[in-house]
Design a protein around this motif. Structure first.
Motif, PDB file in Angstrom:
ATOM      1  N   ARG A 101      31.181  12.514  18.114  1.00  0.00           N
ATOM      2  CA  ARG A 101      32.417  11.114  17.850  1.00  0.00           C
ATOM      3  C   ARG A 101      32.433  10.419  16.689  1.00  0.00           C
ATOM      4  N   TYR A 114      35.772   0.183  21.963  1.00  0.00           N
ATOM      5  CA  TYR A 114      34.483   1.042  23.198  1.00  0.00           C
ATOM      6  C   TYR A 114      35.447   1.644  23.760  1.00  0.00           C
ATOM      7  N   TYR A 164      25.145  13.230  30.139  1.00  0.00           N
ATOM      8  CA  TYR A 164      25.962  13.329  29.627  1.00  0.00           C
ATOM      9  C   TYR A 164      26.554  14.609  29.841  1.00  0.00           C
ATOM     10  N   HIS A 197      24.733   6.678  34.052  1.00  0.00           N
ATOM     11  CA  HIS A 197      25.590   6.263  32.215  1.00  0.00           C
ATOM     12  C   HIS A 197      26.335   6.255  32.173  1.00  0.00           C
ATOM     13  N   HIS A 265      19.933  -0.204  30.685  1.00  0.00           N
ATOM     14  CA  HIS A 265      21.307  -1.163  29.745  1.00  0.00           C
ATOM     15  C   HIS A 265      21.742  -1.991  30.400  1.00  0.00           C
ATOM     16  N   GLU A 268      24.888  -5.172  27.801  1.00  0.00           N
ATOM     17  CA  GLU A 268      24.889  -5.328  26.256  1.00  0.00           C
ATOM     18  C   GLU A 268      26.362  -5.333  25.767  1.00  0.00           C
ATOM     19  N   HIS A 288      19.137  -3.357  25.118  1.00  0.00           N
ATOM     20  CA  HIS A 288      20.722  -4.133  24.273  1.00  0.00           C
ATOM     21  C   HIS A 288      20.612  -5.283  24.512  1.00  0.00           C
ATOM     22  N   ASP A 340      18.631   3.459  19.173  1.00  0.00           N
ATOM     23  CA  ASP A 340      20.179   4.111  20.001  1.00  0.00           C
ATOM     24  C   ASP A 340      20.159   5.627  19.862  1.00  0.00           C
ATOM     25  N   THR A 345      28.037   5.700  19.437  1.00  0.00           N
ATOM     26  CA  THR A 345      27.675   4.089  19.518  1.00  0.00           C
ATOM     27  C   THR A 345      26.777   3.958  18.380  1.00  0.00           C
TER      28      THR A 345
END
Ligand code: NIG
Ligand code: FE
Length: 436
Positions: A101, A114, A164, A197, A265, A268, A288, A340, A345
């Protein structure tokens, strides 16, 4: 211990080995659990010793002459005056994905945040579209090549998350790829289910569809993942615009009932109560923590949860905020460091570079950074009883660096000084120096 670990340990070379001629052996020896506060200050660098390995386990750390007497006939591996350390433990990656990406990096440079990219259907959503359209064999081949790059920097244990896919079939597809990596790579792989996610775009249309997705994670995905033994951990992205604390609690509670260990997570990008939730659920790690609150730090200090910091993410996203590593350590929270590694990211395979950021950006000492990426990384994966230190009875997971002092590992930033790694006493990665 997972069955994966059983396999790696059983496969550990039958050969007796002696690792000789290291300038330093950084043992990280001590209690087989997460290190807190002052316990992180000393990574136990020893001089004048060698390491004997028997049946894939560390048998002894002692002067070479003693080991030669005890283990006559052992094959000697010449460490060439380098530093031998426990293999690094990367306890937080999203190592299975399709395309990169790099376009988003440019968008961020031009001022797009982001979360704004995610709101426009990019970010995690872009990787989801891509993963769904990519076949299992291709995903496996891409991940094998990428994880080999992580191993080349000294990493011998890698946690890999799903997340994903975001549908039952696509999450299972990802977890099957991770399971195949676990069986076929020499590296120790720990699988994590991250069906939460993101809220998939097709479920983002109303509060009803949103809660329908949480229900499918709880009622369809978690039972199937647990039944098929496809994950050791469950994880959720708890943050503003993603999963709320209550949704995260619902999902992680169901995961615990199904027998999975927990990660989160947490905090963050915004302070949303994630650290407090992780602590209250006794999650194995809260990851995070770039925006963790004072209350979150206090809650972590009173819990068993490891704080896994990911400074590469903040660097790559161009954020000026930093996780408060010093305050966490001084409050008695065990701190781990991880890459990570993911396409959005933090696309770095370089865990020693994360140690550099630990020292230069988070104000950790080199010993603290090393403990954070060995013993405490192992603790963040619930395997600190047999991984993360060079001590008798521990898995012979070793990383040899072409430096003379442990401080040189974070010092040579961005450089790859790793010469060879061993997992359960078996060669995992080697540069071309003929060491294994
Ligand atoms: O840890 N924060 C959520 N997950 C990843 C990013 C994943 C992505 O952008 O693809 C992270 O930073
Ligand atoms: Fe992540």
């Amino acid at each position: 211990m997972t069955s994966a670990d059983d396999e790696v340990l059983a496969a550990g070379g039958d050969e007796t080995l002696i690792f000789a001629n290291a300038t330093q052996i950084v043992t990280c020896a001590g209690p087989p659990r997460a290190r807190r506060g002052a316990e992180m200050a000393d990574a136990a660098a020893e001089h004048g010793v060698a390491v004997a390995v028997l049946g894939g386990l560390v048998a002894a750390v002692a002067p070479l002459a003693d080991l030669r007497r005890t283990y006559g006939g052992a094959r000697e591996i010449d460490c060439g005056g380098g530093v031998l350390m426990p293999g690094l433990v990367d306890s937080h990656t999203h190592g299975v994905f399709g395309r990169t990406r790099s376009d988003e990096q440019e968008l961020r440079a031009a001022g797009l945040d982001y979360m704004e990219i995610a709101r426009r259907g990019g970010g995690i959503h872009a990787s989801v579209r891509d993963l769904r359209a990519t076949d299992e064999e291709t995903l496996f081949a891409l991940a094998r090549e990428r994880l080999a790059r992580l191993a080349a920097f000294g990493t011998t244990t890698i946690e890999v998350k799903s997340g994903y896919g975001l549908s039952l079939d696509d999450e299972l597809k990802m977890l099957r790829v991770i399971d195949r990596l676990r069986r076929e790579l020499p590296t120790r792989i720990v699988p994590t289910f991250l069906g939460a996610h993101e809220i998939p775009l097709e479920y983002r249309t109303s509060a009803i569809t949103r809660s329908a997705y949480v229900e499918t994670v709880v009622n369809d995905m978690i039972p199937m993942v647990a039944k098929n033994g496809l994950a050791r951990f469950a994880d959720v992205f708890c943050d503003t615009g993603v999963y709320t604390v209550e949704e995260s609690r619902t999902i992680l509670s169901a995961a615990r009932r199904a027998g999975l260990l927990l990660k989160l997570h947490a905090d963050e990008l915004t302070s949303s109560g994630g650290a407090e939730l992780a602590a209250s659920l006794a999650a194995t790690s809260a990851d995070h923590l770039g925006a963790v609150s004072e209350a979150g730090i206090k809650a972590l200090a009173q819990s068993s949860t490891v704080a896994t910091l990911l400074p590469g993410t903040m660097l790559f996203l161009g954020k000026s905020t930093r996780a408060p590593a010093r305050q966490l350590i001084e409050s008695g929270v065990p701190v781990a460091l991880a890459t990570d590694f993911n396409p959005g990211t933090s696309p770095t395979p370089n865990l020693p570079l994360i140690l550099t950021l630990g020292v230069s950006q988070l104000h950790m000492s080199a010993s603290e950074a090393v403990i954070a990426a060995t013993v405490n990384g192992a603790a963040a994966l619930g395997i600190a009883d047999h991984v993360g230190q060079i001590a008798p009875g521990f898995a012979a997971d070793l990383a040899l660096f072409d430096v003379r002092d442990l401080r040189d590992v974070p010092y040579w930033y961005g450089d790859n000084r790793c010469v060879a790694t061993f997992v359960g006493g078996k060669p995992c990665h080697s540069s071309d120096l003929g060491l294994c």
